[in-house]
Design a protein around this motif. Structure first.
Motif, short mmCIF file in Angstrom:
data_model
loop_
_atom_site.label_atom_id
_atom_site.label_comp_id
_atom_site.label_asym_id
_atom_site.label_seq_id
_atom_site.Cartn_x
_atom_site.Cartn_y
_atom_site.Cartn_z
N PRO A 25 26.63 21.36 -6.65
CA PRO A 25 27.27 22.35 -6.54
C PRO A 25 27.79 23.82 -6.03
N ALA A 26 28.59 23.73 -5.16
CA ALA A 26 28.89 24.81 -4.07
C ALA A 26 29.22 26.00 -4.93
N ALA A 27 29.03 26.27 -5.23
CA ALA A 27 29.60 27.30 -6.75
C ALA A 27 28.06 27.70 -6.68
N SER A 28 28.35 29.37 -6.95
CA SER A 28 27.58 29.69 -7.07
C SER A 28 26.93 31.45 -7.21
N ASP A 29 26.51 31.82 -8.34
CA ASP A 29 26.40 33.08 -8.79
C ASP A 29 25.62 34.36 -7.79
N VAL A 30 24.89 33.18 -7.04
CA VAL A 30 24.17 34.57 -5.51
C VAL A 30 25.38 35.97 -4.95
N THR A 31 24.59 37.04 -4.45
CA THR A 31 26.02 37.59 -3.82
C THR A 31 25.47 37.75 -1.98
N PRO A 172 42.19 35.31 -9.83
CA PRO A 172 42.02 33.99 -9.86
C PRO A 172 40.77 33.03 -10.90
N THR A 173 41.44 31.67 -11.14
CA THR A 173 40.01 31.63 -11.82
C THR A 173 39.47 30.53 -10.55
N ASN A 174 38.44 29.96 -11.67
CA ASN A 174 37.02 29.46 -10.79
C ASN A 174 37.71 28.31 -10.17
N LEU A 175 39.10 27.85 -10.51
CA LEU A 175 39.17 26.02 -10.11
C LEU A 175 39.99 26.62 -8.97
N ILE A 176 40.41 27.68 -9.26
CA ILE A 176 41.48 28.07 -7.61
C ILE A 176 40.80 28.94 -6.97
N LEU A 177 39.73 29.96 -7.29
CA LEU A 177 38.87 29.73 -5.53
C LEU A 177 38.12 28.59 -5.08
N ASP A 178 38.04 27.87 -6.38
CA ASP A 178 36.87 26.57 -6.03
C ASP A 178 37.93 25.79 -4.58
N SER A 179 39.63 25.64 -5.08
CA SER A 179 40.71 24.79 -4.54
C SER A 179 40.77 25.91 -3.08
N TRP A 180 40.90 27.23 -2.86
CA TRP A 180 41.13 28.58 -1.57
C TRP A 180 39.53 27.78 -0.67
N ALA A 181 38.26 27.61 -1.18
CA ALA A 181 36.88 27.46 -0.21
C ALA A 181 36.82 25.96 -0.37
N VAL A 215 38.41 11.88 -16.15
CA VAL A 215 38.74 12.94 -16.00
C VAL A 215 39.77 14.32 -16.91
N VAL A 216 41.01 12.95 -17.08
CA VAL A 216 42.14 13.80 -18.11
C VAL A 216 41.57 13.87 -18.96
N ASP A 217 40.66 12.82 -20.16
CA ASP A 217 39.74 13.28 -21.27
C ASP A 217 39.50 14.83 -21.19
N TYR A 218 38.41 14.32 -20.33
CA TYR A 218 37.80 16.00 -19.51
C TYR A 218 38.13 17.08 -19.37
N ILE A 219 39.60 16.94 -18.82
CA ILE A 219 40.52 18.43 -18.61
C ILE A 219 41.03 18.84 -19.80
N SER A 231 32.71 20.55 -11.95
CA SER A 231 32.53 20.13 -13.11
C SER A 231 32.39 18.91 -13.01
N LEU A 232 34.50 18.79 -12.51
CA LEU A 232 35.57 17.37 -12.35
C LEU A 232 34.95 16.57 -11.43
N ALA A 233 34.74 16.97 -10.46
CA ALA A 233 33.85 16.05 -9.56
C ALA A 233 32.90 15.31 -9.87
N GLY A 234 32.14 15.53 -10.99
CA GLY A 234 30.88 15.44 -11.18
C GLY A 234 31.39 14.98 -12.67
N VAL A 235 32.16 14.91 -13.46
CA VAL A 235 32.51 14.12 -14.01
C VAL A 235 32.97 12.52 -13.56
N ALA A 236 33.73 12.72 -12.37
CA ALA A 236 33.91 11.50 -11.18
C ALA A 236 32.47 10.59 -11.23
N SER A 237 32.10 11.65 -10.75
CA SER A 237 30.25 10.79 -9.87
C SER A 237 30.70 10.93 -8.86
#
Length: 315
Positions: A25-31, A172-181, A215-219, A231-237
């Motif tokens: 995952p590209a997401a990280s809590d690293v500053t 913003p939510t994490n999902l919109i931040l991820d989408s912008w990234a 994915v739909v069930d997970y959402i 997380s969504l991408a992980g559900v779809a592998s």
């Protein structure tokens, strides 16, 4: 469901092989190390210290010079939001509001003639590498990415301005931040990498029906959580970029737009039942705040949640 148009970089407010391994995952809590400066400090931070892909900081500087550390883990994009002439390592940067500069991985010395305001966006370099591999089937090294000192009026500028405008309106939510990234990563790879003259893939195919169902069930089961793209991408592998592109080709809209539609639908159902206040509705539907719920609800349906509830009570 209505189909989204193709990605519009000016209005961002808004087929890979089977069994593709999930990328880290590209997401990280690293500053980002770009923030390690004892001369000036950001007046606002977003996503810094949180597990999100895109991180942002807002600055106002009255100092004349500032040395910024480099960071190979992030691509730093700075948007000028007000002030006078700026120099990066003695290179003059267009000083007009709305121009964009990028921070070199090795760091840079910045000089300001007058007080200046700017917004910095930090995109994980690993995400750019994933996009390069998925889009061009090629690796991306740090020295294969150009870091211009001044950009104005192109696709990257429009995207960064749109993100900055959105950040002024909502938390913003994490999902919109991820989408912008992801959008910014694709622009950077297409426009500023050594692969910019190559022919990218134009179609990625659709997600198999079983993968879509998962994915739909997970959402639906996690609609109250701050979902993220990894997380969504992980559900779809799939990798995040493959997933985002294939989801759009399959469903007709981006993952973020789809989740937003489902959040609005869940909010309507709760308002129809009339047993929850707006704070409870916003939390149960995964909005970052009641104000976020109100803004999205009005933009989607033309009325506020309160107006919707009053209209339902009179029918």
């Amino acid at each position: 469901m209505p189909k989204d148009s193709s990605i519009n970089y000016d209005k961002m407010l808004t087929a890979s092989r089977q069994g593709l391994n999930v990328c880290s995952p590209a997401a990280s809590d690293v500053t980002p190390r770009y923030l390690a400066c004892d001369v000036i400090a950001p007046v606002r931070t977003i996503g810094v210290g949180a597990n999100s892909s895109l991180k942002a900081t807002f600055w106002h500087s009255t100092v004349e010079t500032c040395d910024n550390d480099g960071d190979p883990d992030f691509v730093c994009i700075a948007l000028n939001t007000g002030g006078g002439p700026i120099w990066r390592n003695n290179e003059t940067i267009p000083s007009q509001v709305g121009s964009v500069a990028m921070q070199p991985f090795e760091g840079a010395r910045w000089r300001f003639e007058h007080p200046v305001s700017f917004v910095q966006l930090y995109v994980p370099f690993t995400l750019l590498q994933t996009v390069a591999e998925d889009l061009f089937n090629r690796e991306l090294a740090h020295d294969k990415l150009r870091m211009p000192s001044g950009i104005g009026g192109d696709r990257l500028c429009n995207a960064v301005r749109s993100v900055r405008y959105a950040l002024s309106l909502i938390e913003p939510t994490n999902l919109i931040l991820d989408s912008w990234a992801l959008i910014l990563s694709e622009i950077l790879v297409r426009q500023f990498s050594s692969h910019s003259d190559k022919h990218p893939r134009t179609s990625f195919g659709k997600i198999p029906a079983l993968g879509v169902a998962r994915v739909v069930d997970y959402i639906e089961a996690s609609i109250d959580r701050d979902l993220d793209l990894a997380s969504l991408a992980g559900v779809a592998s799939m990798s995040v970029y493959h997933f985002a592109r294939r989801f759009r080709e399959t469903i007709g809209m981006s993952p973020h737009a789809y989740v937003l539609c489902r959040r609005i639908r869940r909010a309507q159902e709760m308002l129809d039942r009339g047993r929850s206040n707006l704070t409870q509705v916003s939390a149960a539907c995964g909005f970052s705040s009641q104000a976020h719920l109100t803004a999205v609800f009005r933009r989607s349906l033309g009325v506020t949640p309160g107006e919707y509830r009053r209209a339902i009570s009179h029918t």
